[in-house]
Scaffold this motif. Structure first.
Motif, PDB file in Angstrom:
ATOM      1  N   GLU A   1     -11.154  -3.332  -4.781  1.00 53.43           N
ATOM      2  CA  GLU A   1     -10.050  -3.707  -5.654  1.00 53.43           C
ATOM      3  C   GLU A   1      -8.757  -3.315  -4.963  1.00 53.43           C
ATOM      4  O   GLU A   1      -8.781  -2.709  -3.897  1.00 53.43           O
ATOM      5  CB  GLU A   1     -10.178  -3.008  -7.014  1.00 53.43           C
ATOM      6  CG  GLU A   1     -10.233  -1.499  -6.895  1.00 53.43           C
ATOM      7  CD  GLU A   1     -10.545  -0.817  -8.215  1.00 53.43           C
ATOM      8  OE1 GLU A   1     -11.074  -1.485  -9.113  1.00 53.43           O
ATOM      9  OE2 GLU A   1     -10.260   0.376  -8.344  1.00 53.43           O
ATOM     10  N   GLY A   2      -7.628  -3.662  -5.588  1.00 54.18           N
ATOM     11  CA  GLY A   2      -6.361  -3.293  -4.982  1.00 54.18           C
ATOM     12  C   GLY A   2      -5.891  -4.309  -3.959  1.00 54.18           C
ATOM     13  O   GLY A   2      -6.252  -5.474  -4.016  1.00 54.18           O
ATOM     14  N   TRP A   3      -5.080  -3.835  -3.041  1.00 52.29           N
ATOM     15  CA  TRP A   3      -4.483  -4.730  -2.069  1.00 52.29           C
ATOM     16  C   TRP A   3      -4.959  -4.388  -0.669  1.00 52.29           C
ATOM     17  O   TRP A   3      -5.695  -3.429  -0.471  1.00 52.29           O
ATOM     18  CB  TRP A   3      -2.965  -4.658  -2.149  1.00 52.29           C
ATOM     19  CG  TRP A   3      -2.380  -3.297  -1.924  1.00 52.29           C
ATOM     20  CD1 TRP A   3      -1.891  -2.777  -0.757  1.00 52.29           C
ATOM     21  CD2 TRP A   3      -2.209  -2.274  -2.911  1.00 52.29           C
ATOM     22  NE1 TRP A   3      -1.445  -1.513  -0.953  1.00 52.29           N
ATOM     23  CE2 TRP A   3      -1.619  -1.163  -2.260  1.00 52.29           C
ATOM     24  CE3 TRP A   3      -2.492  -2.188  -4.270  1.00 52.29           C
ATOM     25  CZ2 TRP A   3      -1.308   0.008  -2.937  1.00 52.29           C
ATOM     26  CZ3 TRP A   3      -2.192  -1.007  -4.944  1.00 52.29           C
ATOM     27  CH2 TRP A   3      -1.600   0.065  -4.270  1.00 52.29           C
ATOM     28  N   PHE A   4      -4.540  -5.214   0.299  1.00 56.16           N
ATOM     29  CA  PHE A   4      -4.954  -5.029   1.676  1.00 56.16           C
ATOM     30  C   PHE A   4      -3.743  -4.774   2.570  1.00 56.16           C
ATOM     31  O   PHE A   4      -2.831  -5.571   2.640  1.00 56.16           O
ATOM     32  CB  PHE A   4      -5.732  -6.256   2.161  1.00 56.16           C
ATOM     33  CG  PHE A   4      -6.961  -6.527   1.340  1.00 56.16           C
ATOM     34  CD1 PHE A   4      -7.045  -7.651   0.534  1.00 56.16           C
ATOM     35  CD2 PHE A   4      -8.015  -5.632   1.332  1.00 56.16           C
ATOM     36  CE1 PHE A   4      -8.168  -7.884  -0.246  1.00 56.16           C
ATOM     37  CE2 PHE A   4      -9.141  -5.854   0.551  1.00 56.16           C
ATOM     38  CZ  PHE A   4      -9.215  -6.985  -0.236  1.00 56.16           C
ATOM     39  N   ASP A   5      -3.777  -3.650   3.244  1.00 55.73           N
ATOM     40  CA  ASP A   5      -2.680  -3.271   4.117  1.00 55.73           C
ATOM     41  C   ASP A   5      -3.066  -2.017   4.878  1.00 55.73           C
ATOM     42  O   ASP A   5      -3.541  -1.058   4.259  1.00 55.73           O
ATOM     43  CB  ASP A   5      -1.425  -2.989   3.281  1.00 55.73           C
ATOM     44  CG  ASP A   5      -0.222  -2.624   4.131  1.00 55.73           C
ATOM     45  OD1 ASP A   5       0.241  -1.489   4.014  1.00 55.73           O
ATOM     46  OD2 ASP A   5       0.220  -3.491   4.926  1.00 55.73           O
TER      47      ASP A   5
END
Lengths: 121, 111
Positions: free
Chosen positions: A105-109
């Motif tokens: 879950e969450g974002w990619f960075d």
């Protein structure tokens, strides 16, 4: 500093196979989900797959389900993408990206610089 | 195919404000956070906005995000030449078992 370095791309014939790797450093690899995203020539970003930090959960885009397999080796800090039955439409730059939690879950960075896969006879 | 719709292009002169829209549905934007990424060709995409409207450290304050219902938007105020890039919205989609979806992408041109 987080670093992600993809490798394994190249020219492959239709129907062939390829394994992409993403070597990670600068963070506790097993504590974060990882993802693959691709961009075909002249097209937008397309999410491909994600794997949890433990490797126990994996998800795929419908367009690659059954042909692509995401995996990871936490002892080697490396993410993989096995690509089978390659088609012309799989031609793209493949990016690996770090998630924000151990779960999917969450974002990619951040993202890696990408590895080019070209499917052609 | 992308399930989040963006205008293909947007433009402005230096110093102007540009807004990019992102239209989704109840299963993605309507029930999950929206993220925005900046992508310059030949480079790694960069996270601009997370959690609908939060900026990671290092992202200038002239980038801002908002969300309302099943739509979201990215605003760039005080447009600069280095902002010329492709911008993508993204969200998790509850109807596509664990899938992450990107928008169609918007090319921002600084005139």
């Amino acid at each position: 500093e987080v670093q992600l370095l993809e490798s394994g791309g190249g020219l492959v014939q239709p129907g062939g196979s390829l394994r992409l790797s993403c070597a990670a450093s600068g963070f506790t690899f097993r504590s974060y989900a990882m993802s693959w995203v691709r961009q075909a020539p002249g097209k937008g970003l397309e999410w491909v797959s994600v794997i949890s930090g433990s490797g126990g959960s994996t998800y795929y885009a419908d367009s690659v389900k059954g042909r692509f397999t995401i995996s990871r080796d936490n002892s080697k800090n490396t993410l993989y993408l096995q690509i089978n039955s390659l088609r012309a439409e799989d031609t793209a730059v493949y990016y690996c990206a770090k998630g924000t939690t151990v779960t999917t879950e969450g974002w990619f960075d951040p993202w890696g610089q990408g590895s080019l896969v070209t499917v052609s006879s | 195919q992308s399930v989040l719709t963006q205008p293909p292009s947007a433009s402005g002169t230096p110093g102007q404000r540009v807004t990019i829209s992102c239209s989704g549905s109840s299963s993605n934007i309507g029930s999950n956070y929206v993220y925005w990424y900046q992508h310059l060709p030949g480079t790694a995409p960069k996270l601009l906005i997370y959690g609908n409207n939060q900026r990671p450290s290092g992202v200038p304050a002239r980038f801002s995000g908002s969300k309302s219902g099943t739509s979201a938007s990215l605003a760039i105020s005080g447009l600069r030449s280095e902002d010329e890039a492709d911008y993508y919205c993204a969200a998790w989609d509850d109807s596509l078992s664990g899938s992450y979806v990107f928008g169609t992408g918007t090319k921002v041109t600084v005139l």
